[in-house]
Design an enzyme around this catalytic site. Structure first.
Site, PDB file in Angstrom:
ATOM      1  N   GLY A  35      20.955  12.282  -8.180  1.00 34.46           N
ATOM      2  CA  GLY A  35      20.922  13.414  -7.329  1.00 34.46           C
ATOM      3  C   GLY A  35      22.186  14.027  -7.612  1.00 34.46           C
ATOM      4  O   GLY A  35      23.083  14.015  -8.598  1.00 34.46           O
ATOM      5  N   LEU A  89      30.001  19.173  -6.572  1.00 28.49           N
ATOM      6  CA  LEU A  89      30.854  18.102  -7.098  1.00 28.49           C
ATOM      7  C   LEU A  89      30.950  17.307  -8.211  1.00 28.49           C
ATOM      8  O   LEU A  89      31.758  16.875  -8.901  1.00 28.49           O
ATOM      9  CB  LEU A  89      31.276  17.365  -5.940  1.00 28.49           C
ATOM     10  CG  LEU A  89      32.001  17.754  -4.288  1.00 28.49           C
ATOM     11  CD1 LEU A  89      32.219  16.786  -3.361  1.00 28.49           C
ATOM     12  CD2 LEU A  89      33.369  18.708  -4.897  1.00 28.49           C
ATOM     13  N   GLY A  90      29.303  17.083  -8.386  1.00 27.03           N
ATOM     14  CA  GLY A  90      29.059  16.324  -9.418  1.00 27.03           C
ATOM     15  C   GLY A  90      27.326  16.032  -9.441  1.00 27.03           C
ATOM     16  O   GLY A  90      26.713  16.092  -8.241  1.00 27.03           O
ATOM     17  N   LYS A 143      25.160  14.269  -0.558  1.00 28.80           N
ATOM     18  CA  LYS A 143      24.338  14.046  -1.537  1.00 28.80           C
ATOM     19  C   LYS A 143      22.626  14.109  -1.272  1.00 28.80           C
ATOM     20  O   LYS A 143      22.217  13.742  -0.229  1.00 28.80           O
ATOM     21  CB  LYS A 143      24.347  12.503  -2.127  1.00 28.80           C
ATOM     22  CG  LYS A 143      23.504  12.061  -3.387  1.00 28.80           C
ATOM     23  CD  LYS A 143      24.137  11.049  -4.079  1.00 28.80           C
ATOM     24  CE  LYS A 143      23.523  11.054  -5.474  1.00 28.80           C
ATOM     25  NZ  LYS A 143      24.390   9.721  -6.348  1.00 28.80           N
ATOM     26  N   ASP A 158      27.471   1.707 -12.606  1.00 31.81           N
ATOM     27  CA  ASP A 158      28.078   3.043 -13.367  1.00 31.81           C
ATOM     28  C   ASP A 158      29.735   3.054 -12.960  1.00 31.81           C
ATOM     29  O   ASP A 158      29.945   4.044 -12.329  1.00 31.81           O
ATOM     30  CB  ASP A 158      27.496   4.021 -13.221  1.00 31.81           C
ATOM     31  CG  ASP A 158      27.766   5.300 -14.064  1.00 31.81           C
ATOM     32  OD1 ASP A 158      28.227   5.017 -15.159  1.00 31.81           O
ATOM     33  OD2 ASP A 158      27.610   6.585 -13.737  1.00 31.81           O
ATOM     34  N   GLY A 192      24.134  13.329 -11.267  1.00 34.29           N
ATOM     35  CA  GLY A 192      23.878  12.351 -11.910  1.00 34.29           C
ATOM     36  C   GLY A 192      22.346  11.957 -12.012  1.00 34.29           C
ATOM     37  O   GLY A 192      21.495  13.070 -11.405  1.00 34.29           O
ATOM     38  N   ALA A 193      21.877  10.735 -12.405  1.00 38.26           N
ATOM     39  CA  ALA A 193      20.678  10.503 -12.522  1.00 38.26           C
ATOM     40  C   ALA A 193      19.961  10.286 -11.049  1.00 38.26           C
ATOM     41  O   ALA A 193      18.603  10.553 -10.961  1.00 38.26           O
ATOM     42  CB  ALA A 193      20.188   9.256 -13.142  1.00 38.26           C
ATOM     43  N   VAL A 248      25.777  15.735  -5.773  1.00 36.46           N
ATOM     44  CA  VAL A 248      26.812  15.628  -4.742  1.00 36.46           C
ATOM     45  C   VAL A 248      27.439  17.200  -4.428  1.00 36.46           C
ATOM     46  O   VAL A 248      28.141  17.623  -5.457  1.00 36.46           O
ATOM     47  CB  VAL A 248      28.000  14.686  -4.810  1.00 36.46           C
ATOM     48  CG1 VAL A 248      28.890  14.587  -3.711  1.00 36.46           C
ATOM     49  CG2 VAL A 248      27.184  13.157  -5.320  1.00 36.46           C
TER      50      VAL A 248
END
Length: 328
Positions: free
Chosen positions: A41, A35-36, A56, A147, A38-39, A43
């Site tokens: 971890g 799904l996505g 996550k 964020d 980032g810094a 998801v």
């Protein structure tokens, strides 16, 4: 965006079908898609025995612990769920080592910018009022979102309700922001420090509102600053009603989310009142026009009737005179 290169991590590119079993709670999960990331971890959408969940996974145990604490706070703040519900926290044992993860509620909805595109910019005020209420509760609990951006916001419903997704950027108030996206970051625009505090999140809310009128966003010119953002606001009729609130948030002049929320509610109320007044005025003009039109039609109809009566009477009189002449 400032972040570590998670795409090189062993947990950032798990293949669909990968099975995960919790070490302690023994709950099984099957990865469906990413799904996505980032810094903090990655998801994934995963399948559990109770349905779909958002999973996550991160090799950074401290980040996972921090986010879990935030999600727990969400569930305690005035009995209202702000972000996804926390469902499970566990470790995944792999040949490369033990990796922490947590499972949260998988929210079904529409991404904020897509929702605005479908529904219209008039919804932005209402949704931001909701968001500011949630932010106020988060700030009262001692956290800043950090964020904050459209990618981390989802509109569920009906009724329409804005919800938070990834809480990886949440930071204890007073500390340095650990994750940010440039367009929504006041440090990028030269308008403040990257410090976790309410005003940092409120700056991001203003930028989200601007983003809704500029879906493709725009680049900083030179030093950027208030002058460029002010010009962007005044160039969009959809943003002009919120001009005062936006500029105040961009300059860090709000003491808290509740103060900004009250100003937005006042503007929405004023706009709605004006809209109703205009609608009423328009309706009144339409009614007057309709009445005049009806009166004209009635007059025209009456005039036509009189004209028909006179012609008929004249013909009848002429016919009577003709008969009288025949009898003479």
């Amino acid at each position: 965006m400032r972040m570590n290169d998670t795409t090189k991590s062993s947990v950032a590119n798990l293949q669909p079908g990968t099975k995960i079993l919790g070490k302690w709670n023994k709950k099984p999960y099957k990865i469906l898609k990413r799904l996505g990331y980032g810094a903090t971890g990655t998801v994934y959408l995963a399948e559990s025995v109770n349905g779909f969940v958002a999973l996550k996974i991160s090799e950074n145990g401290m980040s996972i612990t921090s986010e879990v604490n935030v999600l727990k706070h969400f569930s305690k703040v005035q009995g209202q769920i702000l972000g996804p519900s926390l469902l499970d926290v566990d470790d995944w044992v792999t040949p490369q080592g033990t990796i922490p993860f947590y499972a949260m509620e998988y929210l079904k909805g529409t991404e904020l910018l897509m929702y605005m595109s479908n529904k219209g910019v008039e919804w932005i005020g209402i949704l931001m009022v909701q968001l500011l209420g949630d932010l106020d509760r988060l700030h009262q609990a001692g956290w800043a979102f950090g964020d904050l951006k459209p990618d981390n916001l989802l509109v569920t419903g009906p009724p329409a309700r804005i919800r938070w997704l990834d809480v990886g950027g949440t930071t204890l108030i007073g500390r340095s922001i650990k994750e940010y996206t440039e367009f929504y970051d006041r440090g990028y625009w030269g308008l403040g420090l990257r410090k976790a505090e309410p005003s940092y999140d409120l700056f991001a809310v203003a930028m989200i509102m601007i983003n809704c009128s500029y879906p493709a966003r725009f680049q900083k010119k030179g030093e950027g600053g208030l002058k460029q953002l002010k010009a962007a606001i005044e160039a969009k009729p959809s943003l002009v009603p919120y001009r005062h609130v936006l500029l105040k948030a961009l300059q860090g002049k709000y003491t808290g989310a509740q103060e900004m929320r009250k100003d937005l509610v006042a503007i929405i109320g004023s706009t709605t009142s004006t809209s109703r007044s205009n609608t009423k005025s328009t309706s009144s003009r339409v009614n007057r026009t309709q009445r005049k039109s009806k009166q004209k039609k009635q007059k025209k109809k009456m005039s036509g009737f009189v004209e028909f009566f006179l012609i008929t009477s004249f013909l009848l009189l002429a016919y009577v005179l003709y008969l009288f002449g025949q009898l003479m």
